[in-house]
Design a protein around this motif. Structure first.
Motif, short mmCIF file in Angstrom:
data_model
loop_
_atom_site.label_atom_id
_atom_site.label_comp_id
_atom_site.label_asym_id
_atom_site.label_seq_id
_atom_site.Cartn_x
_atom_site.Cartn_y
_atom_site.Cartn_z
N ILE A 22 0.75 -1.17 0.10
CA ILE A 22 -0.03 -0.03 -0.02
C ILE A 22 0.72 1.26 -0.03
O ILE A 22 0.58 2.42 -0.89
CB ILE A 22 -0.96 -0.04 1.14
N ASN A 25 2.02 1.96 -3.52
CA ASN A 25 1.18 2.53 -4.37
C ASN A 25 0.99 3.79 -3.98
O ASN A 25 1.02 4.67 -4.88
CB ASN A 25 -0.15 1.88 -4.09
N ARG A 36 -0.80 -0.02 -9.89
CA ARG A 36 -0.79 -0.40 -8.59
C ARG A 36 -0.78 -2.04 -8.28
O ARG A 36 -1.18 -2.70 -9.32
CB ARG A 36 -1.94 0.12 -7.76
N VAL A 242 -3.66 4.54 -9.24
CA VAL A 242 -3.80 4.40 -7.88
C VAL A 242 -4.93 5.52 -7.44
O VAL A 242 -4.78 6.56 -7.80
CB VAL A 242 -2.48 4.67 -7.12
N GLU A 247 -6.89 3.59 -1.55
CA GLU A 247 -5.43 3.15 -0.88
C GLU A 247 -5.54 3.49 0.81
O GLU A 247 -4.96 2.97 1.48
CB GLU A 247 -4.49 3.47 -1.48
#
Length: 280
Positions: A22, A25, A36, A242, A247
């Motif tokens: 994460i 990303n 991503r 992304v 996220e």
């Protein structure tokens, strides 16, 4: 070690890997052409525990006789997601955006003295003097790697041109000083059929592994995009795919899961302390 402590500690290590994914990303949310990755989990080995085999001694019992005990979870796959990013207008002649999600530019880079082909979605290119052809220009990216044409060769441009034009099918031409147009080459685009086989090697590059060792034929993994099929937009760049909102939600949820498992380790440790402190 306590079974619950094993399960929680193993899961914490895998949750850390998801947090790393994460974070990667989010860090690349403004990187041109970045794709991503998404981590998915699967259960580790589990066992069925039977704590009482004499059923006659358990009359009236409401809880189940067996207990399924797991060993935690692990990252099953960190999948590459090739969803199309938004196209950002730049009005720059050497900015090209691919509008098809499984297509990649092919560039040539040098690694340990050997020429290697790499795949990228970053379409920001520049002009540079061709080191092998004096008096001609070639197209490179920010790393100095050469953009390849449909024949796998470097693209050479004359010095006496006014403008560069790229059609939506990948045909590159220039307008010379006298106003005439000259066709130069067709850009090399690769369609990846099995994107999960791509190896990320940094600098927004991907590499196709030795497919034969994986038991695949080349035509089942990738293929060259036929002339007239490419979908390019000149004067634009593809942004990262992304979604920062998504996220951040995943980041918060993963942190909560991590905290839950740290609490499980603490509780297991406290229970072990109580047991060790028992006196007759």
């Amino acid at each position: 070690m306590n079974t619950s402590m094993i399960s929680a500690s193993v899961t914490m290590g895998q949750l850390q890997r998801k947090l790393d994914t994460i974070s990667h990303n989010i860090t690349n949310s403004n990187t041109t052409g970045f794709k991503r990755r998404e981590a998915t989990f699967s259960d580790l080995l589990s066992q069925q525990v039977y704590n009482q085999h004499d059923l006659s001694k358990e009359g009236g019992r409401l809880t189940p006789f067996g207990l399924r005990v797991g060993s935690g979870a692990r990252i099953a796959q960190t999948a590459l997601r090739l969803d199309q990013g938004s196209l950002i207008p730049t009005d720059r002649e050497l900015d090209f955006a691919i509008a098809e999600k499984n297509h990649f530019f092919q560039v040539q880079s040098s690694e340990n003295g050997e020429q290697q082909n790499r795949l990228t979605r970053d379409g920001a290119f520049y002009l540079s003097e061709d080191p092998d052809n004096a008096g001609l220009l070639t197209i490179v990216n920010s790393n100095g790697d050469f953009l390849l044409d449909a024949n796998g060769n470097r693209i050479n441009l004359p010095l006496n041109f006014q403008a560069i034009n790229v059609s939506n099918t990948g045909g590159l031409s220039v307008t010379l000083d006298d106003g005439t147009a000259q066709n130069i080459a067709d850009l090399s685009l690769i369609r990846v059929i099995k994107p999960q086989l791509l190896e990320s090697i940094g600098d927004n590059y991907y590499r196709i592994p030795d497919v034969a060792t994986l038991g695949f034929a080349e035509q089942d993994v990738f293929e060259a995009v036929a002339a007239g099929e490419a979908l390019l937009s000149q004067g634009s760049l593809e942004g990262s795919n992304v979604d920062l909102g998504r996220e951040m939600s995943e980041l918060i949820a993963t942190q909560r899961h991590y905290q839950f498992n740290t609490r499980a380790v603490s509780m297991a440790d406290e229970m072990s302390g109580l047991v060790n402190g028992l006196r007759r």
